[in-house]
Design an enzyme around this catalytic site. Sequence first.
Site, short mmCIF file in Angstrom:
data_model
loop_
_atom_site.label_atom_id
_atom_site.label_comp_id
_atom_site.label_asym_id
_atom_site.label_seq_id
_atom_site.Cartn_x
_atom_site.Cartn_y
_atom_site.Cartn_z
N CYS A 107 35.56 32.64 47.09
CA CYS A 107 35.36 34.00 47.57
C CYS A 107 34.25 34.58 46.69
O CYS A 107 34.42 34.72 45.48
CB CYS A 107 36.66 34.79 47.44
SG CYS A 107 36.49 36.52 47.81
N CYS A 114 29.67 48.36 45.51
CA CYS A 114 29.60 48.30 46.98
C CYS A 114 28.96 49.55 47.53
O CYS A 114 29.10 50.63 46.97
CB CYS A 114 31.00 48.13 47.57
SG CYS A 114 30.93 47.85 49.36
N CYS A 121 40.15 50.12 48.08
CA CYS A 121 39.48 48.99 47.44
C CYS A 121 39.01 49.33 46.02
O CYS A 121 38.38 50.36 45.79
CB CYS A 121 38.28 48.59 48.31
SG CYS A 121 37.21 47.40 47.52
N ASN A 296 47.59 44.41 47.67
CA ASN A 296 47.84 44.45 46.23
C ASN A 296 47.48 45.83 45.72
O ASN A 296 46.30 46.16 45.68
CB ASN A 296 46.97 43.41 45.53
CG ASN A 296 47.20 42.08 46.15
OD1 ASN A 296 48.23 41.46 45.94
ND2 ASN A 296 46.27 41.65 47.00
N CYS A 339 42.76 40.09 47.06
CA CYS A 339 41.89 40.86 47.93
C CYS A 339 41.89 42.35 47.56
O CYS A 339 42.95 42.94 47.41
CB CYS A 339 42.40 40.71 49.35
SG CYS A 339 41.16 40.19 50.44
S1 SF4 Z 1 36.59 46.71 51.05
FE1 SF4 Z 1 35.56 47.26 49.14
S2 SF4 Z 1 33.97 45.72 48.86
FE2 SF4 Z 1 34.64 45.63 51.02
S3 SF4 Z 1 33.24 47.03 52.13
FE3 SF4 Z 1 35.03 48.27 51.56
S4 SF4 Z 1 34.44 49.18 49.58
FE4 SF4 Z 1 33.05 47.47 49.93
#
Ligand code: SF4
Length: 346
Positions: A107, A114, A121, A296, A339
């Site tokens: 991964c 991001c 996230c 998680n 994840c």
């Molecule tokens: S889950 Fe996290 S890494 Fe994936 S697009 Fe959304 S903010 Fe970005």
Amino acid sequence: METKKKDIRALTKDQLRNFFVEQGDKAFRGNQVYEWLWQKSAHSFDAMTNVSKETRQMLEDHFVINHIRVDQMQRSSDGTIKNAVRLHDGLVVESVLIPTETRTTACVSSQVGCSLDCRFCATARMKRMRNLNADEIYDQVVAIDNESRLYHDRPLSNIVFMGMGEPLMNYNNVLKAIEMITSPEGLGMSPKRITVSTSGVPKMIKKMADEEVKFGLAVSLHSAIDEVRTSIMPFNANFPLKDLREALEYWYSKTKNRITYEYVVWKGINDTQEAVDALVKFCKFAPSKVNLIEYNPIDDGEFQQASDAAVSMYQNTLERNGITVTVRRSRGKDIDAACGQLANKQ
Ligand code: SF4
């Protein structure tokens, strides 16, 4: 004033061949060096033993090889490995090796931080600092392949772009990295073993369809109701589900490839029959697979994994409607490698 040397791996093979011709050397020397840079992953010009000392010095005078360095490797009790990868400018990303009985999956990250802001996230909490270069993505794969051979006695079998970052916001470099990963001049892996996972950027999904890419596509959907999706993935306000669905229809019409959806069921957010009915309606237009992923928690818990009963409701409803479903237990939880947990917590 010292001029900044260029990263030699930013050059295509033709550019490298031309460079040698401009230096009064033979073009084939470019092929030799290219092989060292990619297939053999040389970390220094000195490692290029079939290249003369003078030529190595000349390369040293013009270029650098910006290799990644695995700063820290953590191994989970379930065999998962997480790498903290230091880039040439000191920034750090993470990549993960996930072994199962039948496959070993890498991964990998595509951005430092991001561009998007999914509320569940951990990576979203770091601001986006920069895109990764193609060679930085490639190097993560090479490092994990080496670890797979060393700790699991087998080569890497699959790659998912599901680490830090939104791969389609770094489109050119991700595609260039995949080109090298799949090329016989790189790692020679089959594109069928690669999946690019996106939170859904319609314009780029169409672009990939037009370019007839051969790798798989996964969409982190998490809700097929605009209002709910926007509340957990705010960029959905700009790329609403109608546009995403239209792009996916276009993708399917071009590639005829099954679409995978990544989906977490959270307590109080999308654990209702209405939510699963919307999901069925959204993905029924093409052969689909839904991965129900265990969540998680990344902190004190606005987002919590839904009950087993809610996950079973999803599973049963999807199966009844002819949609393939898998329920994925998370791996590497004890090292924050699961994840949504990648965030440079060192
Ligand atoms: S889950 Fe996290 S890494 Fe994936 S697009 Fe959304 S903010 Fe970005």
